[in-house]
Write a protein that holds these residues in place. Structure first.
Motif, PDB file in Angstrom:
ATOM      1  N   ALA A   1      17.715 -53.165 -55.540  1.00 44.63           N
ATOM      2  CA  ALA A   1      16.336 -52.642 -55.060  1.00 44.63           C
ATOM      3  C   ALA A   1      15.366 -53.876 -55.414  1.00 44.63           C
ATOM      4  O   ALA A   1      14.703 -53.979 -54.563  1.00 44.63           O
ATOM      5  CB  ALA A   1      16.050 -51.529 -55.928  1.00 44.63           C
ATOM      6  N   SER A   2      15.563 -54.601 -56.416  1.00 47.00           N
ATOM      7  CA  SER A   2      14.670 -55.587 -56.900  1.00 47.00           C
ATOM      8  C   SER A   2      14.771 -56.803 -55.694  1.00 47.00           C
ATOM      9  O   SER A   2      13.756 -57.279 -55.304  1.00 47.00           O
ATOM     10  CB  SER A   2      14.900 -56.066 -58.143  1.00 47.00           C
TER      11      SER A   2
ATOM     12  N   ARG B   1      16.464 -43.246 -60.542  1.00 45.53           N
ATOM     13  CA  ARG B   1      15.629 -43.833 -61.399  1.00 45.53           C
ATOM     14  C   ARG B   1      15.466 -45.416 -61.430  1.00 45.53           C
ATOM     15  O   ARG B   1      14.434 -46.080 -61.542  1.00 45.53           O
ATOM     16  CB  ARG B   1      15.883 -43.297 -62.890  1.00 45.53           C
ATOM     17  N   ALA B   2      16.678 -46.064 -61.495  1.00 41.69           N
ATOM     18  CA  ALA B   2      16.900 -47.703 -61.530  1.00 41.69           C
ATOM     19  C   ALA B   2      16.037 -48.117 -60.204  1.00 41.69           C
ATOM     20  O   ALA B   2      15.432 -49.050 -60.485  1.00 41.69           O
ATOM     21  CB  ALA B   2      18.262 -47.884 -61.719  1.00 41.69           C
ATOM     22  N   VAL B   3      16.362 -47.568 -59.302  1.00 42.18           N
ATOM     23  CA  VAL B   3      15.944 -48.033 -57.987  1.00 42.18           C
ATOM     24  C   VAL B   3      14.198 -47.735 -57.952  1.00 42.18           C
ATOM     25  O   VAL B   3      13.409 -48.751 -57.582  1.00 42.18           O
ATOM     26  CB  VAL B   3      16.335 -47.462 -56.664  1.00 42.18           C
ATOM     27  N   ARG B   4      13.765 -46.615 -58.324  1.00 37.29           N
ATOM     28  CA  ARG B   4      12.376 -46.545 -58.401  1.00 37.29           C
ATOM     29  C   ARG B   4      11.855 -47.404 -59.347  1.00 37.29           C
ATOM     30  O   ARG B   4      10.532 -48.020 -58.879  1.00 37.29           O
ATOM     31  CB  ARG B   4      12.132 -44.834 -58.800  1.00 37.29           C
TER      32      ARG B   4
ATOM     33  N   GLY C   1       8.908 -50.368 -58.208  1.00 38.71           N
ATOM     34  CA  GLY C   1       7.457 -50.012 -58.508  1.00 38.71           C
ATOM     35  C   GLY C   1       6.790 -48.660 -57.736  1.00 38.71           C
ATOM     36  O   GLY C   1       7.645 -48.359 -56.641  1.00 38.71           O
ATOM     37  N   PRO C   2       5.855 -48.202 -57.644  1.00 38.63           N
ATOM     38  CA  PRO C   2       5.390 -47.144 -57.113  1.00 38.63           C
ATOM     39  C   PRO C   2       4.976 -47.239 -55.685  1.00 38.63           C
ATOM     40  O   PRO C   2       4.729 -46.379 -55.056  1.00 38.63           O
ATOM     41  CB  PRO C   2       4.328 -46.682 -58.129  1.00 38.63           C
ATOM     42  N   THR C   3       4.739 -48.661 -55.218  1.00 42.79           N
ATOM     43  CA  THR C   3       4.183 -48.781 -53.881  1.00 42.79           C
ATOM     44  C   THR C   3       4.822 -48.816 -52.694  1.00 42.79           C
ATOM     45  O   THR C   3       4.691 -49.102 -51.500  1.00 42.79           O
ATOM     46  CB  THR C   3       3.046 -49.744 -53.964  1.00 42.79           C
TER      47      THR C   3
END
Ligand SMILES: Cc1cc2nc3c(=O)[nH]c(=O)nc-3n(C[C@H](O)[C@H](O)[C@H](O)COP(=O)(O)O)c2cc1C
Length: 380
Positions: free
Chosen positions: A152-153, A204-207, A211-213
């Protein structure tokens, strides 16, 4: 019509209409997990026709979890081509979402190497010819959660607008949720609550990594084909948990959006499931009720016309994902929008070279599509 109206996800990003391209593996990436030019052409042409967003083919998060010749998101070396993929997906200004997966017990030994397959438990898939995987240690399970976060990062660094976790279709995330595939006795398996731990940890790890945007989505199969598999009630529990984690959407993966039973996987496994399972409610309706507007609901399966899309939305979906229809007709959405549905190409031509050249489909994907009779409609 609702289908042409915009929708704002919880993270703040907006899509211009309710049509997105479903994740479509082309089975044709380079061996090192980078996208080929023909994959980019496949995506660019389809995205250019006016979809609000494209979800990519599934990108592996660990080398040993590869189930096809797919793109990868495991290290910085993947960034350059991931960036090119995100750009191709934005050909008409739509959003670009990277789907990420691990194959677990349905990884392919010819791709990952013999004896490398690892999964929740040492239990083979019921698919004919399946090998028995090795059960992962709890450290490896934690490592796999972290690998989803790393992917995800990388998606964020490559400029994607978000990530979809492939929690459907019998891949590793689904396997951890399955009472058949996951018979662990540690905190990752056993009771329903423990079997939810892996999908929740991955979400959770992906969120956290995004980040929130940016968009965080989760794709789920609403029930398993096997008699001992998880049921719609179990999927409701998982969706209830996931919807509380700040995800932007949950995507319900079906073979046919109108049906309340799993035809596709039952066909794959040939199980006597259809005789014993009696869901009376649409899974789209059941799961969207549980989700209760906390995030958007995406639905897919057999959507071929604007009326189908409206039908899925009436059942409770907010967004629809289009798969086979846009494989067969790259300009599908332009024709739907222009009220020219009669001109939609109904099936693939007979000749492989014509399919590849006229429809911009990578040749290995053509072979993959034709290898499963009845999967994709053909022109007579
Ligand atoms: C060639 C092909 C590749 C696919 N690859 C993926 C994939 O990478 N990830 C995924 O979640 N689903 C994948 N699917 C499933 C589709 O996203 C979709 O859910 C399914 O085809 C049903 O929708 P449809 O009737 O609109 O095709 C694939 C389907 C096809 C036909």
């Amino acid at each position: 019509m609702v289908v042409w109206s915009p929708l704002r996800f919880k993270c703040g990003l907006e899509i211009a209409n309710r049509f997105v391209i479903a994740p479509l593996t082309t089975n044709s990436s380079h061996e090192d997990g980078t996208a080929t030019d023909s994959e980019l052409a496949f995506v660019r042409r389809r995205a250019a026709s006016g979809f609000a967003a494209t979800i990519s083919s599934a990108a592996y998060v660990e080398e040993d979890g590869r189930s096809w010749r797919s793109i990868g998101a495991t290290h910085d070396g993947h960034l350059l081509r991931l960036r090119a993929l995100a750009e191709a997906m934005r050909a008409a200004g739509g959003l670009a979402v990277l789907q990420i997966y691990d194959g677990g017990r349905i990884a392919i030994p010819e791709i990952i190497g013999e004896n490398r397959m690892r999964a929740a438990s040492a239990i083979p898939s019921l698919r004919p010819g399946s090998n028995t995987p090795r059960a992962m240690t709890s450290d490896e399970v934690e490592g796999l959660v972290a690998s989803f976060g790393r992917a995800a990062s990388l998606a964020r660094q490559a400029g994607f607008d978000g990530v979809e976790i492939h929690g459907a279709n019998h891949y590793a995330v689904h396997q951890f949720f399955s009472p058949r595939a996951n018979q662990r006795t540690d905190s990752w398996g056993g009771t329903l609550a423990k079997r939810m731990n892996f999908p929740i940890a991955v979400a959770r790890a992906v969120r956290d990594a995004l980040g929130p945007t940016l968009i965080a989505g989760f794709r789920i199969t609403p029930f398993e084909a096997e008699q001992e598999g998880y049921k719609l009630d179990d999927a409701k529990r998982l969706c209830d948990e996931l919807a509380g984690l700040g995800l932007d959407y949950i995507s319900i993966s079906l073979d046919n959006y109108r049906l309340s039973r799993p035809t596709g996987e039952a066909r794959v496994y040939n199980a006597p499931f259809e005789q014993t399972y009696t869901a009376t409610e649409s899974p789209i309706t059941a799961l969207s009720r549980v989700i209760g507007g906390r995030c958007a609901v995406m639905a897919s399966g057999g959507i071929k016309t604007a009326a189908d899309a409206e039908g899925a939305i009436e059942l409770g979906a907010d967004v629809v994902a289009i798969g086979r229809a846009v494989v067969v007709d790259p300009e599908w959405i332009a024709k739907v929008r222009g009220k020219a549905e009669a001109s939609i190409i109904p099936g693939l031509p007979s000749d492989e070279t014509t399919i590849a050249e006229t429809l911009s489909i990578p040749p290995p994907m053509v072979k993959y599509l034709l290898s499963r009779p009845g999967w994709i409609p053909r022109l007579s």
